[in-house]
Design an enzyme around this catalytic site. Structure first.
Site, PDB file in Angstrom:
ATOM      1  N   HIS A  46       9.185  60.237  35.077  1.00 41.36           N
ATOM      2  CA  HIS A  46       9.788  60.160  36.405  1.00 41.36           C
ATOM      3  C   HIS A  46       9.577  61.489  37.113  1.00 41.36           C
ATOM      4  CE1 HIS A  46      13.759  62.104  34.982  1.00 41.36           C
ATOM      5  NE2 HIS A  46      12.911  62.144  33.971  1.00 41.36           N
ATOM      6  N   HIS A  80      17.098  56.204  41.864  1.00 47.15           N
ATOM      7  CA  HIS A  80      16.107  56.849  41.000  1.00 47.15           C
ATOM      8  C   HIS A  80      15.505  55.810  40.071  1.00 47.15           C
ATOM      9  CE1 HIS A  80      14.238  60.434  39.309  1.00 47.15           C
ATOM     10  NE2 HIS A  80      14.447  59.919  38.106  1.00 47.15           N
ATOM     11  N   CYS A 105      10.253  60.042  42.863  1.00 49.60           N
ATOM     12  CA  CYS A 105      10.293  59.151  41.694  1.00 49.60           C
ATOM     13  C   CYS A 105       9.630  57.804  41.968  1.00 49.60           C
ATOM     14  CB  CYS A 105      11.733  58.957  41.217  1.00 49.60           C
ATOM     15  SG  CYS A 105      12.816  58.122  42.396  1.00 49.60           S
TER      16      CYS A 105
END
Length: 175
Positions: free
Chosen positions: A147, A131, A78
């Site tokens: 992502h 993340h 990510c």
């Protein structure tokens, strides 16, 4: 003869489209809004924001598989996706989601716009950001972000999806 005529008409059409728009970009511009300035009835200039360019770059990686630590087309994680998309547009940001989280300034979710970063905590065992996603579009309450997920690679997702909505921590503006 008909082929030559069609080719001629097609060429004229392309030339007329090319001359009716003039796109100017500014590498130093960090204006997150698209601005359209009218010059006359036949010509206008569109300033493309750095945020748009970064999002466009990120979207070219759609479908790339997940790879921990990856920053290229063979695989990306990510933060690698975000880092690479910014780097390709000459904007330096940290490499990891935790370090990215320390940059920029926090914004309310209702203020989010294209090019902002969304941070998540997807691990229940750790109380840290792990993340990050890049906002690609905002349509009312529907915020879409790109992502890289470990299961599906680089994808565009809606923040309205229950999993991502629950994991969401904060939005930040770095541009």
């Amino acid at each position: 003869m008909i082929k030559k005529l069609l080719l001629f008409i097609f060429s004229i059409t392309l030339m007329s489209c090319g001359s009716s728009k003039k796109i100017t970009t500014s590498q130093n511009s960090i204006n997150a809004n698209r601005t359209i300035a009218s010059r006359s009835t036949t010509e206008y200039s569109t300033e493309v924001s750095i945020a748009d360019k970064i999002v466009w770059t990120a979207v070219t990686y759609k479908g790339i598989p997940y790879k921990y630590g990856g920053t290229n087309r063979s695989g990306m994680d990510c933060s690698g996706l975000i880092y690479t998309s910014f780097k390709k547009r000459d904007v330096n940001i940290p490499r990891t989601s935790r370090l990215m989280y320390n940059d920029g300034f926090p914004i309310k979710l209702k203020e989010v716009k294209r090019g902002d970063l969304l941070f998540f905590r997807t691990s229940k065992s750790r109380n840290k950001v792990n993340h990050v996603g890049l906002v690609t579009s905002v349509d009312g309450n529907d915020i879409k972000f790109i992502h890289s997920t470990s299961s599906r690679g680089v994808i565009v997702t809606s923040l309205n999806e229950t999993y991502w909505n629950r994991a969401f921590i904060k939005a930040k503006r770095v541009l």
